[in-house]
Design a protein around this motif. Structure first.
Motif, mmCIF file in Angstrom:
data_model
loop_
_atom_site.group_PDB
_atom_site.id
_atom_site.type_symbol
_atom_site.label_atom_id
_atom_site.label_comp_id
_atom_site.label_asym_id
_atom_site.label_seq_id
_atom_site.Cartn_x
_atom_site.Cartn_y
_atom_site.Cartn_z
ATOM 1 N N LEU A 310 37.284 -23.517 27.700
ATOM 2 C CA LEU A 310 36.432 -22.409 28.126
ATOM 3 C C LEU A 310 35.563 -22.890 29.274
ATOM 4 N N THR A 311 35.724 -22.269 30.452
ATOM 5 C CA THR A 311 34.934 -22.629 31.616
ATOM 6 C C THR A 311 34.207 -21.397 32.124
ATOM 7 N N GLY A 312 33.236 -21.616 33.007
ATOM 8 C CA GLY A 312 32.495 -20.481 33.562
ATOM 9 C C GLY A 312 31.767 -19.712 32.478
ATOM 10 N N THR A 331 34.511 -26.436 24.829
ATOM 11 C CA THR A 331 33.734 -25.327 25.361
ATOM 12 C C THR A 331 32.765 -25.838 26.424
ATOM 13 N N SER A 332 32.231 -24.919 27.230
ATOM 14 C CA SER A 332 31.381 -25.288 28.369
ATOM 15 C C SER A 332 32.038 -26.395 29.176
ATOM 16 N N ASP A 333 33.321 -26.203 29.476
ATOM 17 C CA ASP A 333 34.102 -27.233 30.143
ATOM 18 C C ASP A 333 33.929 -27.099 31.657
ATOM 19 N N GLY A 334 32.685 -27.337 32.098
ATOM 20 C CA GLY A 334 32.357 -27.209 33.511
ATOM 21 C C GLY A 334 30.851 -27.132 33.672
ATOM 22 N N GLY A 336 27.343 -26.023 34.167
ATOM 23 C CA GLY A 336 26.677 -24.734 34.094
ATOM 24 C C GLY A 336 27.433 -23.667 33.336
ATOM 25 N N ALA A 337 28.502 -24.031 32.636
ATOM 26 C CA ALA A 337 29.316 -23.046 31.937
ATOM 27 C C ALA A 337 28.556 -22.431 30.765
ATOM 28 N N GLN A 338 28.820 -21.151 30.531
ATOM 29 C CA GLN A 338 28.224 -20.421 29.412
ATOM 30 C C GLN A 338 29.363 -19.955 28.515
ATOM 31 N N SER A 339 29.605 -20.666 27.428
ATOM 32 C CA SER A 339 30.785 -20.414 26.599
ATOM 33 C C SER A 339 30.401 -19.850 25.248
ATOM 34 N N THR A 340 31.211 -18.884 24.793
ATOM 35 C CA THR A 340 31.033 -18.294 23.470
ATOM 36 C C THR A 340 32.380 -18.230 22.767
ATOM 37 N N VAL A 341 32.408 -18.660 21.508
ATOM 38 C CA VAL A 341 33.556 -18.423 20.639
ATOM 39 C C VAL A 341 33.108 -17.439 19.569
ATOM 40 N N THR A 342 33.738 -16.272 19.551
ATOM 41 C CA THR A 342 33.448 -15.259 18.538
ATOM 42 C C THR A 342 34.595 -15.262 17.540
ATOM 43 N N HIS A 343 34.338 -15.851 16.390
ATOM 44 C CA HIS A 343 35.376 -16.023 15.367
ATOM 45 C C HIS A 343 35.096 -15.010 14.260
ATOM 46 N N ASN A 344 35.758 -13.846 14.371
ATOM 47 C CA ASN A 344 35.477 -12.769 13.418
ATOM 48 C C ASN A 344 36.708 -12.383 12.603
ATOM 49 N N GLY A 345 37.631 -13.312 12.472
ATOM 50 C CA GLY A 345 38.857 -13.102 11.704
ATOM 51 C C GLY A 345 39.910 -14.042 12.235
#
Length: 404
Positions: A310-312, A331-334, A336-345
């Motif tokens: 996840l970048t950017g 995650t945040s692979d860069g 200033g990256a802003q990464s979110t993982v939404t694990h809802n199922g």
């Protein structure tokens, strides 16, 4: 045999194309600066060299056995309101092609015809057989028909603005750049059954929904997508959604395995820009899965991901129906990256066993944390399995939150 050499402009006049005659058939080499062809004209020599403007005031055939050869210099082909028919051989036409209302290009025969532009001035393009390759970008309004293959080459953006091209039953290949379409029927009729390589992407090529602005598009379950290498996939503008109902598969391009044999090239699935891509049909690509902006909403199986990055400003949704198996997630692979993982199922399986913090850890949250980077993992439903690797944190990873 022999050579027909003309200084200046050559006028080639054939019969009325509606008559039973053969018109004017030129088997000799044609060498000329400019050529005007009137009526029904066939050029049958592969060594033809036309360096300037070719004007068509009738129907022209580039012969089935031999061809026009490459038009040199800054030449151009002016179709007026007529149709150009191309034969079997492989041709290259680098300069521009002009036409007026009613003009068209018909590609026949099993060979490949390459143009260095988008054929923007034509009303219609028919690929009866073989391949029509367009190198370069631009916007085109022509309708598309036929059963051959349309190829988009080069790193530019090609926009095909027409819709309802149900007369096209062939395949589409993009080897680079962006192929922008306002709807799935821009690429032809929906296949009656699954065609795994109905669309083939390689060299970083990406599909984008839109014309001059973004458009939501859905690719039918029978329009299979093959990834033949590069960071290929989808480029979706912010505020718009691309829904992929068909399967995405890794191509069969063979590369050197370093041991005297070959192996299948691992393709990467990439989502870029700020919009949303929904993966309903699953993907069996063998390389990385990259979210380079916006949202990748996975609702199906991705069983073979090498790295999940996840970048950017990006979000991965692990939704109901998702089964993602990856050797590594970062995650945040860069910077200033802003990464979110939404694990809802669904299920996220991390199979790697590397616990080397800050470098190659298999479960790495907040890889590059500098310049206000952040990583958020919202875990509300489903399964997260990492039996061989602990959760690790990257450089400067002060902004890491996991909510369960």
């Amino acid at each position: 045999g022999g050579t027909l050499e003309v200084t200046g402009t050559a006028l080639l006049r054939g019969d009325d194309p509606t008559s039973f005659g053969d018109g004017l058939v030129v088997d000799s080499i044609l060498s000329a600066d400019d050529v005007t062809m009137v009526g029904y004209v066939s050029l049958n020599n592969a060594a033809n060299n036309i360096t300037g403007l070719v004007r068509v005031d009738g129907d022209v055939i580039l012969g089935a056995d031999n061809t026009w050869a490459q038009v040199a210099g800054g030449g151009a082909l002016d179709l007026d309101a007529y149709t150009l028919t191309v034969g079997d051989e492989t041709d290259s036409f680098g300069p521009a092609l002009f036409g007026f209302e009613g003009s068209g290009l018909e590609k026949t025969g099993t060979g490949t015809l390459t143009f260095g532009n988008a054929l923007a001035d034509l009303d219609s393009v028919t690929i009866t057989d073989g391949t029509l390759a367009l190198t370069g970008g631009g916007s085109a309004l022509w309708t598309l028909s036929g059963a051959g293959t349309l190829v988009k080459n080069g790193g530019d953006t090609l926009t095909i603005e027409s819709t309802g091209n149900t007369g096209f039953t062939g395949k589409v290949v993009a080897t680079g750049g962006i192929l922008r379409i306002p709807g799935q029927d821009t690429l032809g009729d929906t296949p009656a059954s699954l065609v795994p390589d109905h669309i083939t992407l390689s060299g970083g090529a990406r599909i984008q929904g839109g014309d001059f602005a973004g458009i939501d598009i859905t690719l039918d379950a029978n329009r299979g997508i093959t990834l033949d290498g590069g960071n290929s996939g989808f480029h979706t503008w912010t505020g718009f959604t691309t829904t992929v109902d068909g399967p995405i598969v890794n191509g069969n391009v063979q590369v050197d395995d370093g041991n005297g044999g070959t192996t299948t090239q691992a393709a990467t699935l990439t989502k870029s820009d700020g919009g949303t891509v929904i993966i309903n049909g699953g993907s069996t690509h063998l390389g990385d899965t990259r979210v380079e902006g916006g949202v990748m909403d996975v609702r199906s199986a991705i069983p073979n991901s090498k790295n999940l990055r996840l970048t950017g400003t990006s979000e991965l949704v692990v939704g109901p129906g998702a089964v993602i198996t990856t050797e590594r997630i970062a995650t945040s692979d860069g910077n200033g990256a802003q990464s979110t993982v939404t694990h809802n199922g669904g299920i996220l399986n991390i199979t790697g066993t590397n616990n080397n913090n800050n470098t190659g850890a298999s479960f790495l949250i907040g890889h590059w944390g500098a310049n206000n980077a952040s990583s958020l993992y919202e875990f509300s439903d489903g399964e997260l399995n990492s039996t061989g690797a602990e959760m690790s944190f990257g450089w400067d990873s002060a902004n890491v939150v996991m909510n369960q």
